[in-house]
Design a protein around this motif. Structure first.
Motif, PDB file in Angstrom:
ATOM      1  N   VAL A 147     -11.549 -42.156  -1.263  1.00 38.72           N
ATOM      2  CA  VAL A 147     -12.737 -41.655  -1.970  1.00 38.72           C
ATOM      3  C   VAL A 147     -13.439 -40.574  -1.136  1.00 38.72           C
ATOM      4  O   VAL A 147     -13.802 -40.812   0.009  1.00 38.72           O
ATOM      5  CB  VAL A 147     -13.722 -42.806  -2.261  1.00 38.72           C
ATOM      6  CG1 VAL A 147     -14.961 -42.274  -2.994  1.00 38.72           C
ATOM      7  CG2 VAL A 147     -13.053 -43.900  -3.093  1.00 38.72           C
ATOM      8  N   LEU A 148     -13.600 -39.417  -1.729  1.00 38.81           N
ATOM      9  CA  LEU A 148     -14.266 -38.289  -1.067  1.00 38.81           C
ATOM     10  C   LEU A 148     -15.558 -37.966  -1.807  1.00 38.81           C
ATOM     11  O   LEU A 148     -15.559 -37.775  -3.025  1.00 38.81           O
ATOM     12  CB  LEU A 148     -13.311 -37.088  -1.091  1.00 38.81           C
ATOM     13  CG  LEU A 148     -13.828 -35.702  -0.744  1.00 38.81           C
ATOM     14  CD1 LEU A 148     -14.361 -35.641   0.680  1.00 38.81           C
ATOM     15  CD2 LEU A 148     -12.719 -34.675  -0.921  1.00 38.81           C
ATOM     16  N   VAL A 149     -16.655 -37.922  -1.060  1.00 34.64           N
ATOM     17  CA  VAL A 149     -17.953 -37.593  -1.655  1.00 34.64           C
ATOM     18  C   VAL A 149     -18.356 -36.204  -1.196  1.00 34.64           C
ATOM     19  O   VAL A 149     -18.293 -35.899  -0.005  1.00 34.64           O
ATOM     20  CB  VAL A 149     -19.038 -38.610  -1.232  1.00 34.64           C
ATOM     21  CG1 VAL A 149     -20.367 -38.297  -1.926  1.00 34.64           C
ATOM     22  CG2 VAL A 149     -18.584 -40.029  -1.540  1.00 34.64           C
ATOM     23  N   MET A 150     -18.749 -35.368  -2.140  1.00 32.04           N
ATOM     24  CA  MET A 150     -19.132 -33.995  -1.781  1.00 32.04           C
ATOM     25  C   MET A 150     -20.238 -33.489  -2.696  1.00 32.04           C
ATOM     26  O   MET A 150     -20.610 -34.143  -3.669  1.00 32.04           O
ATOM     27  CB  MET A 150     -17.906 -33.073  -1.855  1.00 32.04           C
ATOM     28  CG  MET A 150     -17.301 -32.979  -3.236  1.00 32.04           C
ATOM     29  SD  MET A 150     -15.757 -32.029  -3.245  1.00 32.04           S
ATOM     30  CE  MET A 150     -14.872 -32.868  -4.558  1.00 32.04           C
ATOM     31  N   GLU A 151     -20.723 -32.333  -2.341  1.00 28.32           N
ATOM     32  CA  GLU A 151     -21.733 -31.646  -3.138  1.00 28.32           C
ATOM     33  C   GLU A 151     -21.219 -31.436  -4.560  1.00 28.32           C
ATOM     34  O   GLU A 151     -20.062 -31.057  -4.755  1.00 28.32           O
ATOM     35  CB  GLU A 151     -22.004 -30.289  -2.469  1.00 28.32           C
ATOM     36  CG  GLU A 151     -22.935 -29.366  -3.204  1.00 28.32           C
ATOM     37  CD  GLU A 151     -22.937 -27.944  -2.610  1.00 28.32           C
ATOM     38  OE1 GLU A 151     -23.630 -27.091  -3.153  1.00 28.32           O
ATOM     39  OE2 GLU A 151     -22.231 -27.721  -1.598  1.00 28.32           O
ATOM     40  N   PHE A 152     -22.067 -31.672  -5.541  1.00 30.10           N
ATOM     41  CA  PHE A 152     -21.687 -31.426  -6.928  1.00 30.10           C
ATOM     42  C   PHE A 152     -21.971 -29.974  -7.278  1.00 30.10           C
ATOM     43  O   PHE A 152     -23.086 -29.489  -7.114  1.00 30.10           O
ATOM     44  CB  PHE A 152     -22.488 -32.355  -7.863  1.00 30.10           C
ATOM     45  CG  PHE A 152     -22.015 -32.317  -9.289  1.00 30.10           C
ATOM     46  CD1 PHE A 152     -20.951 -33.107  -9.696  1.00 30.10           C
ATOM     47  CD2 PHE A 152     -22.632 -31.493 -10.221  1.00 30.10           C
ATOM     48  CE1 PHE A 152     -20.502 -33.076 -11.015  1.00 30.10           C
ATOM     49  CE2 PHE A 152     -22.189 -31.449 -11.539  1.00 30.10           C
ATOM     50  CZ  PHE A 152     -21.121 -32.244 -11.935  1.00 30.10           C
ATOM     51  N   ILE A 153     -20.938 -29.290  -7.750  1.00 34.56           N
ATOM     52  CA  ILE A 153     -21.108 -27.894  -8.161  1.00 34.56           C
ATOM     53  C   ILE A 153     -21.292 -27.889  -9.676  1.00 34.56           C
ATOM     54  O   ILE A 153     -20.320 -28.002 -10.429  1.00 34.56           O
ATOM     55  CB  ILE A 153     -19.884 -27.033  -7.770  1.00 34.56           C
ATOM     56  CG1 ILE A 153     -19.543 -27.192  -6.276  1.00 34.56           C
ATOM     57  CG2 ILE A 153     -20.131 -25.567  -8.128  1.00 34.56           C
ATOM     58  CD1 ILE A 153     -20.599 -26.694  -5.308  1.00 34.56           C
ATOM     59  N   GLY A 154     -22.547 -27.817 -10.092  1.00 26.94           N
ATOM     60  CA  GLY A 154     -22.829 -27.980 -11.516  1.00 26.94           C
ATOM     61  C   GLY A 154     -23.409 -26.740 -12.157  1.00 26.94           C
ATOM     62  O   GLY A 154     -23.750 -25.762 -11.501  1.00 26.94           O
ATOM     63  N   VAL A 155     -23.494 -26.823 -13.484  1.00 21.85           N
ATOM     64  CA  VAL A 155     -24.179 -25.791 -14.240  1.00 21.85           C
ATOM     65  C   VAL A 155     -25.678 -25.998 -14.033  1.00 21.85           C
ATOM     66  O   VAL A 155     -26.176 -27.097 -14.263  1.00 21.85           O
ATOM     67  CB  VAL A 155     -23.833 -25.899 -15.746  1.00 21.85           C
ATOM     68  CG1 VAL A 155     -24.683 -24.947 -16.572  1.00 21.85           C
ATOM     69  CG2 VAL A 155     -22.351 -25.660 -15.981  1.00 21.85           C
ATOM     70  N   PRO A 156     -26.382 -24.970 -13.593  1.00 21.50           N
ATOM     71  CA  PRO A 156     -27.814 -25.147 -13.341  1.00 21.50           C
ATOM     72  C   PRO A 156     -28.541 -25.612 -14.607  1.00 21.50           C
ATOM     73  O   PRO A 156     -28.335 -25.069 -15.683  1.00 21.50           O
ATOM     74  CB  PRO A 156     -28.286 -23.738 -12.936  1.00 21.50           C
ATOM     75  CG  PRO A 156     -27.057 -23.024 -12.494  1.00 21.50           C
ATOM     76  CD  PRO A 156     -25.926 -23.603 -13.284  1.00 21.50           C
ATOM     77  N   GLY A 157     -29.338 -26.660 -14.459  1.00 18.14           N
ATOM     78  CA  GLY A 157     -30.137 -27.133 -15.586  1.00 18.14           C
ATOM     79  C   GLY A 157     -29.422 -28.108 -16.517  1.00 18.14           C
ATOM     80  O   GLY A 157     -30.035 -28.642 -17.428  1.00 18.14           O
ATOM     81  N   VAL A 158     -28.124 -28.314 -16.322  1.00 14.44           N
ATOM     82  CA  VAL A 158     -27.391 -29.276 -17.161  1.00 14.44           C
ATOM     83  C   VAL A 158     -26.800 -30.347 -16.244  1.00 14.44           C
ATOM     84  O   VAL A 158     -25.787 -30.121 -15.596  1.00 14.44           O
ATOM     85  CB  VAL A 158     -26.244 -28.610 -17.966  1.00 14.44           C
ATOM     86  CG1 VAL A 158     -25.690 -29.575 -19.007  1.00 14.44           C
ATOM     87  CG2 VAL A 158     -26.713 -27.320 -18.616  1.00 14.44           C
ATOM     88  N   ARG A 159     -27.412 -31.490 -16.181  1.00 17.22           N
ATOM     89  CA  ARG A 159     -26.982 -32.490 -15.208  1.00 17.22           C
ATOM     90  C   ARG A 159     -25.598 -33.048 -15.523  1.00 17.22           C
ATOM     91  O   ARG A 159     -25.299 -33.370 -16.678  1.00 17.22           O
ATOM     92  CB  ARG A 159     -27.996 -33.635 -15.154  1.00 17.22           C
ATOM     93  CG  ARG A 159     -29.316 -33.169 -14.553  1.00 17.22           C
ATOM     94  CD  ARG A 159     -30.023 -34.293 -13.854  1.00 17.22           C
ATOM     95  NE  ARG A 159     -29.360 -34.703 -12.629  1.00 17.22           N
ATOM     96  CZ  ARG A 159     -29.673 -35.816 -11.986  1.00 17.22           C
ATOM     97  NH1 ARG A 159     -30.583 -36.638 -12.471  1.00 17.22           N
ATOM     98  NH2 ARG A 159     -29.062 -36.122 -10.862  1.00 17.22           N
ATOM     99  N   GLY A 160     -24.781 -33.122 -14.487  1.00 19.23           N
ATOM    100  CA  GLY A 160     -23.476 -33.750 -14.631  1.00 19.23           C
ATOM    101  C   GLY A 160     -22.409 -32.866 -15.241  1.00 19.23           C
ATOM    102  O   GLY A 160     -21.310 -33.330 -15.505  1.00 19.23           O
ATOM    103  N   LYS A 161     -22.723 -31.596 -15.467  1.00 19.58           N
ATOM    104  CA  LYS A 161     -21.719 -30.694 -16.036  1.00 19.58           C
ATOM    105  C   LYS A 161     -21.204 -29.746 -14.957  1.00 19.58           C
ATOM    106  O   LYS A 161     -21.968 -28.968 -14.399  1.00 19.58           O
ATOM    107  CB  LYS A 161     -22.338 -29.889 -17.185  1.00 19.58           C
ATOM    108  CG  LYS A 161     -21.329 -29.095 -17.991  1.00 19.58           C
ATOM    109  CD  LYS A 161     -22.038 -28.426 -19.167  1.00 19.58           C
ATOM    110  CE  LYS A 161     -21.327 -27.196 -19.660  1.00 19.58           C
ATOM    111  NZ  LYS A 161     -20.262 -27.388 -20.579  1.00 19.58           N
ATOM    112  N   PRO A 162     -19.898 -29.837 -14.648  1.00 21.27           N
ATOM    113  CA  PRO A 162     -19.359 -28.974 -13.596  1.00 21.27           C
ATOM    114  C   PRO A 162     -19.421 -27.505 -13.986  1.00 21.27           C
ATOM    115  O   PRO A 162     -19.257 -27.171 -15.165  1.00 21.27           O
ATOM    116  CB  PRO A 162     -17.889 -29.409 -13.473  1.00 21.27           C
ATOM    117  CG  PRO A 162     -17.750 -30.654 -14.261  1.00 21.27           C
ATOM    118  CD  PRO A 162     -18.862 -30.691 -15.249  1.00 21.27           C
ATOM    119  N   ALA A 163     -19.667 -26.659 -13.009  1.00 22.54           N
ATOM    120  CA  ALA A 163     -19.622 -25.213 -13.247  1.00 22.54           C
ATOM    121  C   ALA A 163     -18.211 -24.834 -13.703  1.00 22.54           C
ATOM    122  O   ALA A 163     -17.243 -25.521 -13.375  1.00 22.54           O
ATOM    123  CB  ALA A 163     -19.992 -24.473 -11.965  1.00 22.54           C
TER     124      ALA A 163
END
Ligand SMILES: Nc1ncnc2c1ncn2[C@@H]1O[C@H](COP(=O)(O)OP(=O)(O)O)[C@@H](O)[C@H]1O
Ligand SMILES: [Mg+2]
Length: 265
Positions: A147-163
């Protein structure tokens, strides 16, 4: 409740171990069946207890070797959790039945797990090295087992949605993006002493004007016997992608020759 989630998962896993059947409509069931084998659950549980993960959400991406989950840290900040599959589901269904009871393959399960954990720790260390060299990658946070934990690279303003990935984005400034990626290849090679080895428009995320390199599991040290071959391929992939976008990239093999001629830079 984070502990509740982990306990529930552990309960389901042990129910499975006892041969219990679970309803198929539950997302947890699918998760437990395919990804969260007992050691994986324990790794997640330790990450919960260590205060790294506060809460697990659903999978945001799922590949052959790993799944990426959106999660939260204890204060509600976004995390990406990459869980490497210890036994590919196809493989499990197809072959393992034949191998499990065979005394010659008794050690197989443990060996596969060890290999997968090594892969996971390699990605973690590669991300650290890349970050330290100034390459934009998801910041690695923790690693336990597979299991690897890292920074989430997301769409700004939309929680939980990857860029989105580079391949799916219409760039505002393709020339600038090309120069950035070329400089990342160089920084990786000269600074981090790494070759990504799976670099393409599929492993670059785009957030606003930012380009983020991901998927460092296959990255190798420049001392690897195939490092130069991988470097040449990475360069060709990126150059040809941007060339198709109409960017005047210059000759990829020339860039390769320059780079490989003086690795220490
Ligand atoms: N740090 C991250 N934050 C958000 N999404 C991510 C992150 N890392 C990966 N992803 C998403 O998960 C997908 C698969 O991740 P990747 O590391 O490329 O694994 P794979 O080996 O399956 O290709 C990516 O294409 C991306 O959409
Ligand atoms: Mg990938």
């Amino acid at each position: 409740m984070p502990e509740g989630d982990a306990e529930e998962l552990a309960e389901r896993a042990s129910a499975r171990a006892r041969g219990g059947k679970r309803a198929k409509d539950s997302e947890l069931f699918e998760v437990v069946e395919e990804v969260f084998d007992y050691p994986t659950l324990m790794a997640l549980y330790k990450l919960l207890n260590a205060g790294v993960i506060g809460r697990m959400h659903g999978a945001v991406a799922s590949g052959k070797e790993a799944r990426i989950y959106w999660a939260e840290d204890p204060s509600g900040g976004d995390l990406a959790v990459k869980i490497f599959l210890t036994v590919a589901s196809e493989f499990r269904r197809g072959r393992l039945i034949y191998m499990e009871g065979d005394p010659r393959f008794r050690r197989l399960r443990g060996d596969v797990r060890k290999l997968v954990e090594l892969w996971c720790s390699k990605e973690f260390r590669n991300l650290k090295r890349a970050l330290e060299a100034g390459v934009r990658v998801p910041r690695p946070i923790a690693r336990r087992g597979n299991v690897l934990v890292m920074e989430f690279i997301g769409v700004p303003g939309v929680r939980g949605k990857p860029a989105p990935l580079l391949k799916d984005v219409e760039l505002e400034d393709p020339e600038g993006a090309f120069r950035t990626l070329r400089s990342y290849i160089e920084l990786l090679y000269r600074g981090a002493k790494l070759v990504h080895a799976d670099l393409s428009e599929y492993n670059v995320m785009v957030r606003g004007g930012e380009l983020i390199l991901i998927d460092f599991g296959s990255a190798v040290d420049v001392g690897h016997p195939m490092a130069l071959e991988f470097l040449r391929r990475d360069i060709r992939n990126i150059f040809s992608y941007f060339s198709r976008l109409g960017v005047d990239t210059g000759d990829p093999d020339e860039f390769y020759s320059e780079l490989s001629a003086s690795p220490a830079g």
